[in-house]
Structures are given as C-alpha cells and as structure tokens.
Motif scaffolding. Structure first.
Motif, PDB file in Angstrom:
ATOM      1  N   LEU A 175       0.829  -1.208   0.000  1.00 16.75           N
ATOM      2  CA  LEU A 175       0.000   0.000   0.000  1.00 16.75           C
ATOM      3  C   LEU A 175       0.861   1.256   0.000  1.00 16.75           C
ATOM      4  O   LEU A 175       0.593   2.200  -0.747  1.00 16.75           O
ATOM      5  CB  LEU A 175      -0.953  -0.001   1.200  1.00 16.75           C
ATOM      6  N   ALA A 176       1.911   1.278   0.823  1.00 22.51           N
ATOM      7  CA  ALA A 176       2.795   2.450   0.887  1.00 22.51           C
ATOM      8  C   ALA A 176       3.432   2.739  -0.468  1.00 22.51           C
ATOM      9  O   ALA A 176       3.510   3.895  -0.904  1.00 22.51           O
ATOM     10  CB  ALA A 176       3.869   2.236   1.954  1.00 22.51           C
ATOM     11  N   GLU A 177       3.882   1.690  -1.149  1.00 25.63           N
ATOM     12  CA  GLU A 177       4.473   1.866  -2.480  1.00 25.63           C
ATOM     13  C   GLU A 177       3.446   2.394  -3.480  1.00 25.63           C
ATOM     14  O   GLU A 177       3.740   3.274  -4.274  1.00 25.63           O
ATOM     15  CB  GLU A 177       5.067   0.542  -2.980  1.00 25.63           C
ATOM     16  N   ALA A 178       2.228   1.853  -3.425  1.00 26.24           N
ATOM     17  CA  ALA A 178       1.177   2.302  -4.341  1.00 26.24           C
ATOM     18  C   ALA A 178       0.842   3.777  -4.125  1.00 26.24           C
ATOM     19  O   ALA A 178       0.510   4.490  -5.075  1.00 26.24           O
ATOM     20  CB  ALA A 178      -0.077   1.447  -4.162  1.00 26.24           C
ATOM     21  N   LEU A 179       0.955   4.230  -2.884  1.00 27.27           N
ATOM     22  CA  LEU A 179       0.647   5.630  -2.567  1.00 27.27           C
ATOM     23  C   LEU A 179       1.833   6.560  -2.773  1.00 27.27           C
ATOM     24  O   LEU A 179       1.703   7.772  -2.641  1.00 27.27           O
ATOM     25  CB  LEU A 179       0.136   5.744  -1.131  1.00 27.27           C
ATOM     26  N   GLY A 180       3.015   6.000  -3.063  1.00 35.35           N
ATOM     27  CA  GLY A 180       4.186   6.818  -3.363  1.00 35.35           C
ATOM     28  C   GLY A 180       5.022   7.224  -2.166  1.00 35.35           C
ATOM     29  O   GLY A 180       5.812   8.170  -2.242  1.00 35.35           O
ATOM     30  N   TYR A 181       4.921   6.507  -1.053  1.00 34.59           N
ATOM     31  CA  TYR A 181       5.728   6.809   0.133  1.00 34.59           C
ATOM     32  C   TYR A 181       7.054   6.070   0.068  1.00 34.59           C
ATOM     33  O   TYR A 181       7.178   5.030  -0.568  1.00 34.59           O
ATOM     34  CB  TYR A 181       4.978   6.412   1.411  1.00 34.59           C
ATOM     35  N   THR A 182       8.058   6.615   0.758  1.00 31.52           N
ATOM     36  CA  THR A 182       9.355   5.971   0.892  1.00 31.52           C
ATOM     37  C   THR A 182       9.303   5.052   2.102  1.00 31.52           C
ATOM     38  O   THR A 182       8.900   5.460   3.195  1.00 31.52           O
ATOM     39  CB  THR A 182      10.470   7.018   1.082  1.00 31.52           C
ATOM     40  N   ILE A 183       9.744   3.811   1.901  1.00 30.46           N
ATOM     41  CA  ILE A 183       9.717   2.814   2.969  1.00 30.46           C
ATOM     42  C   ILE A 183      11.116   2.648   3.525  1.00 30.46           C
ATOM     43  O   ILE A 183      12.079   2.464   2.791  1.00 30.46           O
ATOM     44  CB  ILE A 183       9.197   1.472   2.430  1.00 30.46           C
ATOM     45  N   SER A 184      11.205   2.717   4.845  1.00 33.83           N
ATOM     46  CA  SER A 184      12.489   2.591   5.528  1.00 33.83           C
ATOM     47  C   SER A 184      12.398   1.472   6.561  1.00 33.83           C
ATOM     48  O   SER A 184      11.389   1.346   7.256  1.00 33.83           O
ATOM     49  CB  SER A 184      12.826   3.916   6.215  1.00 33.83           C
ATOM     50  N   GLU A 185      13.445   0.671   6.660  1.00 37.12           N
ATOM     51  CA  GLU A 185      13.462  -0.386   7.679  1.00 37.12           C
ATOM     52  C   GLU A 185      13.370   0.200   9.083  1.00 37.12           C
ATOM     53  O   GLU A 185      12.761  -0.389   9.965  1.00 37.12           O
ATOM     54  CB  GLU A 185      14.728  -1.245   7.547  1.00 37.12           C
ATOM     55  N   SER A 186      13.961   1.372   9.284  1.00 36.03           N
ATOM     56  CA  SER A 186      13.919   1.983  10.617  1.00 36.03           C
ATOM     57  C   SER A 186      12.512   2.454  10.984  1.00 36.03           C
ATOM     58  O   SER A 186      12.211   2.663  12.155  1.00 36.03           O
ATOM     59  CB  SER A 186      14.904   3.154  10.709  1.00 36.03           C
ATOM     60  N   LEU A 187      11.651   2.621   9.977  1.00 36.98           N
ATOM     61  CA  LEU A 187      10.273   3.043  10.237  1.00 36.98           C
ATOM     62  C   LEU A 187       9.282   1.885  10.077  1.00 36.98           C
ATOM     63  O   LEU A 187       8.081   2.099   9.994  1.00 36.98           O
ATOM     64  CB  LEU A 187       9.882   4.199   9.317  1.00 36.98           C
ATOM     65  N   THR A 188       9.802   0.666  10.033  1.00 40.61           N
ATOM     66  CA  THR A 188       8.956  -0.522  10.035  1.00 40.61           C
ATOM     67  C   THR A 188       8.985  -1.071  11.453  1.00 40.61           C
ATOM     68  O   THR A 188      10.015  -1.524  11.931  1.00 40.61           O
ATOM     69  CB  THR A 188       9.456  -1.571   9.024  1.00 40.61           C
ATOM     70  N   ILE A 189       7.853  -0.987  12.130  1.00 41.04           N
ATOM     71  CA  ILE A 189       7.759  -1.355  13.547  1.00 41.04           C
ATOM     72  C   ILE A 189       6.932  -2.628  13.672  1.00 41.04           C
ATOM     73  O   ILE A 189       5.791  -2.690  13.223  1.00 41.04           O
ATOM     74  CB  ILE A 189       7.109  -0.215  14.356  1.00 41.04           C
ATOM     75  N   VAL A 190       7.532  -3.650  14.301  1.00 43.86           N
ATOM     76  CA  VAL A 190       6.850  -4.921  14.521  1.00 43.86           C
ATOM     77  C   VAL A 190       6.885  -5.210  16.014  1.00 43.86           C
ATOM     78  O   VAL A 190       7.957  -5.184  16.631  1.00 43.86           O
ATOM     79  CB  VAL A 190       7.527  -6.068  13.738  1.00 43.86           C
ATOM     80  N   GLU A 191       5.707  -5.477  16.586  1.00 48.22           N
ATOM     81  CA  GLU A 191       5.604  -5.728  18.024  1.00 48.22           C
ATOM     82  C   GLU A 191       4.881  -7.034  18.316  1.00 48.22           C
ATOM     83  O   GLU A 191       4.072  -7.488  17.509  1.00 48.22           O
ATOM     84  CB  GLU A 191       4.795  -4.607  18.704  1.00 48.22           C
ATOM     85  N   ASP A 192       5.164  -7.569  19.504  1.00 47.57           N
ATOM     86  CA  ASP A 192       4.456  -8.752  19.994  1.00 47.57           C
ATOM     87  C   ASP A 192       3.568  -8.428  21.188  1.00 47.57           C
ATOM     88  O   ASP A 192       2.871  -9.282  21.693  1.00 47.57           O
ATOM     89  CB  ASP A 192       5.452  -9.842  20.417  1.00 47.57           C
ATOM     90  N   SER A 193       3.599  -7.196  21.649  1.00 49.83           N
ATOM     91  CA  SER A 193       2.850  -6.790  22.843  1.00 49.83           C
ATOM     92  C   SER A 193       1.348  -6.768  22.577  1.00 49.83           C
ATOM     93  O   SER A 193       0.919  -6.525  21.457  1.00 49.83           O
ATOM     94  CB  SER A 193       3.289  -5.398  23.290  1.00 49.83           C
ATOM     95  N   PRO A 194       0.545  -6.977  23.637  1.00 52.00           N
ATOM     96  CA  PRO A 194      -0.910  -6.898  23.456  1.00 52.00           C
ATOM     97  C   PRO A 194      -1.350  -5.461  23.197  1.00 52.00           C
ATOM     98  O   PRO A 194      -0.633  -4.515  23.517  1.00 52.00           O
ATOM     99  CB  PRO A 194      -1.467  -7.421  24.785  1.00 52.00           C
TER     100      PRO A 194
END
Length: 185
Positions: free
Chosen positions: A42-61
């Motif tokens: 979706l981000a690519e389709a909308l023309g945003y720049t994707i950065s690994e530092s701005l990819t947040i993955v959590e396991d918390s509830p």
C-alpha cells in the motif's frame, strides 16, 4: 520520450509501517510478516518511501499504548521522520473505543497525519493521487453477492420441559405400541 507517472500522495515522504502480532483472543490471525507485506504494498502504491527503521513490529498486546512500538511511532511522527502511518487493521494500534486509541487518533488528526488501513474490503481502494478511500459500486456489489447454500445442519430446540419428558418416554411408548409392555420390569 519518457512517460510521466501520475502524481501520488506520498511524493517520496517517509511512512511508518506498523505491525503487531495477534493475541490469542483476537479474530484476525494475520502474521506480522503478512501485515508488513500488505503495508509495504500500500505504501508503495501511494508513493511513500519505505524505511526499515520506520517498520515497527511488536508482539505486545493492544491493551496498552505505552508499548515500545507506539512510543517509536509517536516519536517518528513528532520528529518529522514520517508523515503517514499504515497498519493492517486499526486494532493493531489499540483496542477499539479505548481512550488511548482515541487520543492517538485525535492527535494524528490534529497533526494532519494520514492513517491508512491495508486490509480493506473488496471493491475499495485508496486513490494514489489523493490518498482517499474510494470504491467501485459494481465491484463492491459483486464481492458481497453470495449464492444461497443449504445449512450444514439444523438444530431444532425443545421448547419446554414437557418436550424433554416426552423425549425420555418416547422409546417406552414405542415399545408398548409394538406389543411389549415394560411396566412389569
């Protein structure tokens, strides 16, 4: 001659892709890898720049907004590193109708930070030029049409206690009608 592509809302700005692992009591069991992949698409389709530092993955509830990932998300928005957020579904950020989620959404609106949901119903899509959710009425109609199918089983409940006594006595009544009398037993 090089063909110009249509302008897209992201215009190369940074976007946060936020994913959170499903908890045991949540209906949507989409893995974090699938959530990130849908967010990236979706981000690519909308023309945003994707950065690994701005990819947040959590396991918390999702019960607390004091999670490390939410703190990183708020920090990236406040510092201007990212100008938008994409999540798989809104419940990844917090429980629906919770005060914390409402506060976060209110602050995003105040700062004009768009929040995109990657999992949209069939027939709906974000317009890359405006970032607004649009739909094709015919595609929505086709997606919601289902052919009738007979149920796998039907449960007919007993209506009262009398029905239960009758059900218990039915074998005895049937045997008596067949010439067998069990009253002597």
């Amino acid at each position: 001659m090089e063909q110009q592509s249509a302008p897209r809302i992201g215009n190369g700005q940074g976007i946060i892709i936020y994913a959170r692992a499903s908890q045991y009591n949540e209906l949507d069991r989409t893995s974090t890898a699938q959530q990130v992949a849908a967010g990236r698409e979706l981000a690519e389709a909308l023309g945003y720049t994707i950065s690994e530092s701005l990819t947040i993955v959590e396991d918390s509830p999702n019960t607390s907004l004091t999670r490390d990932g939410i703190a990183r998300l708020i920090g990236a928005i406040a510092s201007g590193e990212a100008t938008a957020i994409v999540v798989h579904t809104l419940d990844r950020l917090g429980r629906h109708e919770s005060e914390g989620l409402e506060t976060l959404l209110r602050e995003l609106r105040r700062r004009n930070v768009p929040l995109y949901i990657a999992k949209v119903a069939e027939g709906y899509a974000y317009d890359p030029a405006t970032g607004k959710l649009s739909h094709d009425p015919e595609a929505v109609h086709q997606a919601t049409m289902r052919e009738w199918q007979p149920p796998e089983f039907i449960v007919i409940p007993r209506e009262n206690e009398q029905d239960e006594r009758f059900a218990e006595q039915l074998p005895r009544i049937q045997q008596t009608q067949n010439g067998q009398d069990f009253s002597e037993q």
